[in-house]
Design a protein around this motif. Structure first.
Motif, PDB file in Angstrom:
ATOM      1  N   VAL A 585       0.835  -1.200   0.000  1.00 37.01           N
ATOM      2  CA  VAL A 585       0.000   0.000   0.000  1.00 37.01           C
ATOM      3  C   VAL A 585       0.869   1.249   0.000  1.00 37.01           C
ATOM      4  O   VAL A 585       0.629   2.218  -0.737  1.00 37.01           O
ATOM      5  CB  VAL A 585      -0.945  -0.015   1.211  1.00 37.01           C
ATOM      6  CG1 VAL A 585      -1.721   1.292   1.304  1.00 37.01           C
ATOM      7  CG2 VAL A 585      -1.906  -1.180   1.117  1.00 37.01           C
ATOM      8  N   VAL A 586       1.911   1.250   0.823  1.00 35.83           N
ATOM      9  CA  VAL A 586       2.787   2.414   0.928  1.00 35.83           C
ATOM     10  C   VAL A 586       3.523   2.644  -0.389  1.00 35.83           C
ATOM     11  O   VAL A 586       3.651   3.787  -0.870  1.00 35.83           O
ATOM     12  CB  VAL A 586       3.780   2.230   2.089  1.00 35.83           C
ATOM     13  CG1 VAL A 586       4.833   3.323   2.076  1.00 35.83           C
ATOM     14  CG2 VAL A 586       3.040   2.219   3.424  1.00 35.83           C
ATOM     15  N   ALA A 587       4.010   1.571  -1.020  1.00 37.34           N
ATOM     16  CA  ALA A 587       4.751   1.714  -2.288  1.00 37.34           C
ATOM     17  C   ALA A 587       3.875   2.324  -3.373  1.00 37.34           C
ATOM     18  O   ALA A 587       4.298   3.219  -4.127  1.00 37.34           O
ATOM     19  CB  ALA A 587       5.286   0.358  -2.722  1.00 37.34           C
ATOM     20  N   GLU A 588       2.631   1.853  -3.476  1.00 37.87           N
ATOM     21  CA  GLU A 588       1.710   2.389  -4.486  1.00 37.87           C
ATOM     22  C   GLU A 588       1.399   3.854  -4.219  1.00 37.87           C
ATOM     23  O   GLU A 588       1.343   4.682  -5.135  1.00 37.87           O
ATOM     24  CB  GLU A 588       0.429   1.555  -4.480  1.00 37.87           C
ATOM     25  CG  GLU A 588      -0.562   1.964  -5.555  1.00 37.87           C
ATOM     26  CD  GLU A 588      -1.791   1.061  -5.546  1.00 37.87           C
ATOM     27  OE1 GLU A 588      -2.777   1.414  -6.198  1.00 37.87           O
ATOM     28  OE2 GLU A 588      -1.751   0.009  -4.865  1.00 37.87           O
ATOM     29  N   LEU A 589       1.232   4.207  -2.919  1.00 40.27           N
ATOM     30  CA  LEU A 589       0.925   5.589  -2.570  1.00 40.27           C
ATOM     31  C   LEU A 589       2.106   6.506  -2.899  1.00 40.27           C
ATOM     32  O   LEU A 589       1.933   7.571  -3.517  1.00 40.27           O
ATOM     33  CB  LEU A 589       0.600   5.675  -1.071  1.00 40.27           C
ATOM     34  CG  LEU A 589       0.495   7.075  -0.485  1.00 40.27           C
ATOM     35  CD1 LEU A 589      -0.709   7.818  -1.059  1.00 40.27           C
ATOM     36  CD2 LEU A 589       0.406   7.006   1.036  1.00 40.27           C
ATOM     37  N   GLN A 591       4.451   6.161  -5.000  1.00 33.87           N
ATOM     38  CA  GLN A 591       4.666   6.293  -6.438  1.00 33.87           C
ATOM     39  C   GLN A 591       3.786   7.391  -7.031  1.00 33.87           C
ATOM     40  O   GLN A 591       4.196   8.132  -7.918  1.00 33.87           O
ATOM     41  CB  GLN A 591       4.379   4.955  -7.121  1.00 33.87           C
ATOM     42  CG  GLN A 591       4.722   4.947  -8.598  1.00 33.87           C
ATOM     43  CD  GLN A 591       4.493   3.571  -9.202  1.00 33.87           C
ATOM     44  OE1 GLN A 591       3.985   2.675  -8.534  1.00 33.87           O
ATOM     45  NE2 GLN A 591       4.855   3.420 -10.457  1.00 33.87           N
ATOM     46  N   SER A 592       2.563   7.542  -6.449  1.00 33.02           N
ATOM     47  CA  SER A 592       1.627   8.532  -6.986  1.00 33.02           C
ATOM     48  C   SER A 592       1.975   9.960  -6.567  1.00 33.02           C
ATOM     49  O   SER A 592       1.585  10.907  -7.231  1.00 33.02           O
ATOM     50  CB  SER A 592       0.202   8.185  -6.550  1.00 33.02           C
ATOM     51  OG  SER A 592       0.076   8.321  -5.135  1.00 33.02           O
ATOM     52  N   VAL A 593       2.672  10.127  -5.446  1.00 33.90           N
ATOM     53  CA  VAL A 593       2.963  11.482  -4.960  1.00 33.90           C
ATOM     54  C   VAL A 593       4.422  11.875  -5.187  1.00 33.90           C
ATOM     55  O   VAL A 593       4.793  13.011  -4.911  1.00 33.90           O
ATOM     56  CB  VAL A 593       2.624  11.604  -3.463  1.00 33.90           C
ATOM     57  CG1 VAL A 593       1.155  11.313  -3.229  1.00 33.90           C
ATOM     58  CG2 VAL A 593       3.505  10.690  -2.623  1.00 33.90           C
ATOM     59  N   GLN A 594       5.236  10.931  -5.663  1.00 38.59           N
ATOM     60  CA  GLN A 594       6.661  11.209  -5.789  1.00 38.59           C
ATOM     61  C   GLN A 594       6.938  12.369  -6.740  1.00 38.59           C
ATOM     62  O   GLN A 594       7.804  13.220  -6.506  1.00 38.59           O
ATOM     63  CB  GLN A 594       7.374   9.949  -6.288  1.00 38.59           C
ATOM     64  CG  GLN A 594       8.868   9.967  -6.136  1.00 38.59           C
ATOM     65  CD  GLN A 594       9.294   9.904  -4.689  1.00 38.59           C
ATOM     66  OE1 GLN A 594       9.749  10.921  -4.161  1.00 38.59           O
ATOM     67  NE2 GLN A 594       9.139   8.754  -4.061  1.00 38.59           N
ATOM     68  N   HIS A 626      -2.870   9.559   1.903  1.00 37.52           N
ATOM     69  CA  HIS A 626      -2.820  10.578   0.845  1.00 37.52           C
ATOM     70  C   HIS A 626      -3.294  11.920   1.379  1.00 37.52           C
ATOM     71  O   HIS A 626      -2.709  12.973   1.097  1.00 37.52           O
ATOM     72  CB  HIS A 626      -3.672  10.132  -0.347  1.00 37.52           C
ATOM     73  CG  HIS A 626      -3.482  10.996  -1.557  1.00 37.52           C
ATOM     74  ND1 HIS A 626      -4.157  12.181  -1.748  1.00 37.52           N
ATOM     75  CD2 HIS A 626      -2.664  10.833  -2.643  1.00 37.52           C
ATOM     76  CE1 HIS A 626      -3.786  12.720  -2.882  1.00 37.52           C
ATOM     77  NE2 HIS A 626      -2.881  11.924  -3.473  1.00 37.52           N
ATOM     78  N   HIS A 627      -4.378  11.925   2.191  1.00 41.69           N
ATOM     79  CA  HIS A 627      -4.871  13.169   2.787  1.00 41.69           C
ATOM     80  C   HIS A 627      -3.806  13.815   3.664  1.00 41.69           C
ATOM     81  O   HIS A 627      -3.631  15.046   3.654  1.00 41.69           O
ATOM     82  CB  HIS A 627      -6.130  12.896   3.611  1.00 41.69           C
ATOM     83  CG  HIS A 627      -7.374  12.817   2.789  1.00 41.69           C
ATOM     84  ND1 HIS A 627      -8.608  12.520   3.322  1.00 41.69           N
ATOM     85  CD2 HIS A 627      -7.592  12.976   1.464  1.00 41.69           C
ATOM     86  CE1 HIS A 627      -9.513  12.511   2.374  1.00 41.69           C
ATOM     87  NE2 HIS A 627      -8.921  12.772   1.230  1.00 41.69           N
ATOM     88  N   LEU A 628      -3.111  12.992   4.452  1.00 39.53           N
ATOM     89  CA  LEU A 628      -2.100  13.543   5.359  1.00 39.53           C
ATOM     90  C   LEU A 628      -0.932  14.145   4.580  1.00 39.53           C
ATOM     91  O   LEU A 628      -0.399  15.201   4.953  1.00 39.53           O
ATOM     92  CB  LEU A 628      -1.605  12.457   6.317  1.00 39.53           C
ATOM     93  CG  LEU A 628      -2.644  11.939   7.326  1.00 39.53           C
ATOM     94  CD1 LEU A 628      -2.050  10.813   8.161  1.00 39.53           C
ATOM     95  CD2 LEU A 628      -3.138  13.060   8.225  1.00 39.53           C
TER      96      LEU A 628
END
Length: 734
Positions: A585-589, A591-594, A626-628
């Protein structure tokens, strides 16, 4: 040397400037009624020779004088009768041996010669014992194989070589001589049965038992047997015999290896006795019975020792005898009522000092000055006493060991005293507690009667108070329900007001622009009736395009607000439950905000245990994180105030209590202290009008506490950043 006679001197004088094992020599010679006197200077040796008759002198060459060894002759001159001198040398040599002979020494021996060999040479020289005769027809060292004798002499076990039939001892090694406390000459003049008591513990004669064992060895049925034997002092030895027959053309012999199992049996007896005593304590046996059994148990472990237990009276000053079955009873009675003190024998001093007192020689120890004659009258020469303590400050009594010879305790003696003191303390403390409980029980009925009346009155008062409390709780419940209803209405009102406020702006803008375009459309129709010019049409189209853009932008804003409002009421339906690795879950998240983080020049630090497994909702969890992150970007790293320099850290670890702790922290602007209590309120934002609706943390809080079943905590130091910690169960609630 003439034959030994009863009126000859019985003192052996040792004069040595180095350490010498006088105690071991004293023990070996005591059976033959010799005493040992030790001095460390030449003048002391001369004084001893002049003062009393000396049978023989062991003289250290280092004290004997110069090359002529003058002290040897001076000792012989100082004695009123012929005085043999054995010279002991730490570095023996033939040249020194010759000088010793010229000085009149009776023998010249190495200083490190074993004590038992020295004792044998003294006894043989003084003719206190006779050399072993050569028996006709019996094998001697000359006829025995040298290899066998060498092995026997170097063996760490006690070994005898006996003749089968007569049981005569033909050879013996040093370990066997040490075990039985006899010289080689003495043992070679005896047989194996003379080393045993007349009967064994089962009552059978030792000769019959040994004969039966021997027959079993010869028939091949067994090789190992147990046999009770005895030391030359009379002390019992529990032994294990391993016998191997040796047969030659001329002799029928038996190789006997002897192992002293007395310590093992004594340890077993002590263990069983301790268990039996603890059972007696648990059953509440009478204290005198328990202490008597304890004393007998410890005495069975000793070689000639006698034990007593003294109890300290309730006044804390005087003592009384509690146990001492092998001690003279009139001596024990004389101790009753005596006070403890700094010089009150061994027991009274031990109780006074609250520490162990060792008196090795009652005759010369000042602690025994008041009671010395009473002890000596009964032949008591040594006494070691240890206080029995309930705690560090409370003395119950003392446990003592008495001996009828001058003696200091060994490590084993100290261990036994400690064991006895511990068991006695348990027994005495248990008895005292039972006595105290008995007194409490006798007084309990009076206390119960008085207390019952008080409790009856208190019960009535409690019942009356309970009725009032029930009424108050009913009123409180109704009040609480009313407050909850009001809080719900207030929250709903705030939510509706917030929704209305947020939607009012885009909708109002759209209505204003639509009204303006309606008026321009009517004007266009009038111009069309009067003749429409091309410039007027172009102006209208430009205004219509601008109005479309404004209306579309505001309607999209309204639609986005409605989508956010729909996410406020979280019921878990927005995500599918399943088992997943937190790292995925953390890796996917990340990747989206990097990309956005790199664009802003921010560093993302990850410290996540990727293997952590959860049974929860990965979708809502990803939304929360993602919100945080978005909250940190919008509020912590506002480019206008922060300059795009800093970092965001995401960490996750197993808390060890069924929870996973996830922390997201940044080094941004932080949150003001007055804002922290309100950050989870809907529509609370510090960026009103510049893209913030005030719903992100509100939605995050609802997901964490609702769907994920966890807790969220915030902490911040303005100017140094903010931190959010999620504590989520590994298994989300159903």
């Amino acid at each position: 040397m003439p034959p030994f006679s009863a009126d000859q001197p019985r003192t052996i004088l040792i004069a040595s400037s180095t350490a010498y094992d006088a105690a071991a020599l004293r023990l070996m010679l005591a059976r033959h009624h010799f005493e040992v006197l030790m001095v460390s200077r030449g003048d002391e040796a001369l004084a001893a020779a002049r003062k009393a008759p000396i049978a023989l002198v062991l003289l250290d060459v280092a004290l004997a004088g110069s090359a002529g060894l003058e002290l040897c002759a001076r000792l012989q001159q100082a004695s009123q009768q012929p005085l043999p001198v054995f010279l002991l040398s730490t570095h023996p040599s033939e040249e020194e041996r010759a000088r010793a002979s010229e000085a009149g020494a009776a023998a010249y021996l190495p200083m490190n010669l074993p004590v038992d060999d020295v004792a044998e040479k003294i006894l043989l020289y003084l003719q206190a014992i006779s050399p072993a005769p050569a028996l006709a027809g019996m094998p001697t060292m000359a006829t025995l194989e040298v290899n066998y004798h060498t092995i026997l002499a170097g063996s760490p076990d006690a070994i005898l070589l006996i003749q089968r039939g007569s049981n005569l001892i033909l050879d013996v090694n040093r370990r066997a001589r040490q075990m039985f406390g006899m010289t080689e000459a003495e043992m070679l003049q005896s047989d194996l049965l003379s080393l045993c008591p007349p009967t064994q513990p089962d009552g059978r004669p030792s000769a019959d038992v040994f004969t039966t064992d021997l027959e079993q060895v010869m028939s091949g049925e067994a090789q190992v047997f147990e046999l009770d034997m005895r030391h030359s002092s009379g002390r019992a030895l529990a032994c294990e015999l391993r016998m191997v027959p040796l047969t030659t053309q001329d002799h029928r012999l038996m190789h006997v290896r002897i192992v002293d199992v007395t310590p093992r049996k004594l340890a077993a007896q002590l263990r069983d006795g301790k268990n039996a005593l603890l059972e007696m304590i648990a059953r509440g046996a009478p204290l005198p019975t328990m202490l008597d059994k304890l004393v007998r148990l410890i005495e069975a472990q000793l070689d000639g020792g006698h034990c007593t237990v003294m109890l300290l009276a309730a006044d804390g000053v005087t003592v009384r005898s509690a146990a001492g079955p092998s001690m003279p009873q009139d001596y024990l009675r004389s101790l009753n009522g005596l006070p403890i003190g700094p010089a009150a024998g061994s027991c009274g001093t031990a109780m006074y000092r609250k520490e162990t007192v060792i008196v090795s020689d009652i005759l010369h120890d000042p602690l025994w000055e008041p009671y010395r004659q009473a002890a000596l009258h009964h032949g008591l020469r040594a006494c070691w006493s240890t206080p029995i303590l309930l705690d560090q400050d409370t003395v119950l009594g003392s446990f003592a060991m008495y001996y009828k010879e001058v003696r200091a305790p060994t490590d084993e003696d100290r261990r036994l005293i400690h064991t006895a003191t511990h068991l006695a303390g348990i027994a005495i403390a248990r008895t005292r507690r039972e006595d105290e409980l008995r007194r409490h029980r006798e007084h309990l009925e009076e206390l119960v009667s008085a207390r019952t009346a008080e409790l009856r009155q208190a019960k009535e008062e409690v019942e009356h108070a309970n009725e009032e409390l029930t009424t108050a709780l009913d009123n409180l419940g109704r009040t609480q329900e009313e407050l909850v209803r009001r809080d719900k209405l207030a929250a709903l009102g705030a939510l509706v007001a917030g929704v209305a406020h947020e939607l009012n702006t885009p909708i109002g803008n759209s209505l204003t622009m639509a009204g303006s375009m309606s008026e321009r459309t009517a004007a266009l129709r009038r111009d069309l009736d009067n003749g429409l010019r091309r410039s007027a049409l172009k102006e209208y189209l430009d205004q219509a395009a601008a109005a479309d853009e404004v209306v579309l932008r505001n309607l999209n804003r309204a639609a986005a607000l409605v989508a956010d409002f729909k996410r406020i009421a979280v019921d878990g339906g927005g995500g599918q439950r399943g088992r997943f690795a937190l790292g995925d879950v953390v890796a996917e998240l990340l990747q989206s905000v990097q990309g956005e983080l790199r664009q802003r020049g921010l560093e993302l630090i990850e410290d996540v245990e990727h293997w952590l497994e959860m049974d929860s909702y990965p979708g809502p969890l990803s939304q929360v994180l993602h919100h945080l992150i978005e909250n940190s970007l919008v509020h912590g790293f506002d480019a206008r105030r922060h300059g795009g320099i800093g970092s965001i850290t995401l960490s996750a670890h197993d808390s060890g209590n069924g929870e996973i702790a996830i922390t997201l922290s940044d080094t941004g602007a932080g949150i003001a202290a007055e804002h922290l209590p309100r950050i989870y309120d809907p529509f609370f934002t510090t960026r009103l009008g510049v893209g913030g609706f005030g719903l992100g943390l509100y939605i995050t809080h609802n997901i964490v506490t609702g769907v994920l079943g966890g807790r969220i905590e915030a902490a911040s130091t303005p100017g140094q950043g903010a931190s959010f910690m999620l504590r989520l169960p590994k298994v989300a609630p159903l």
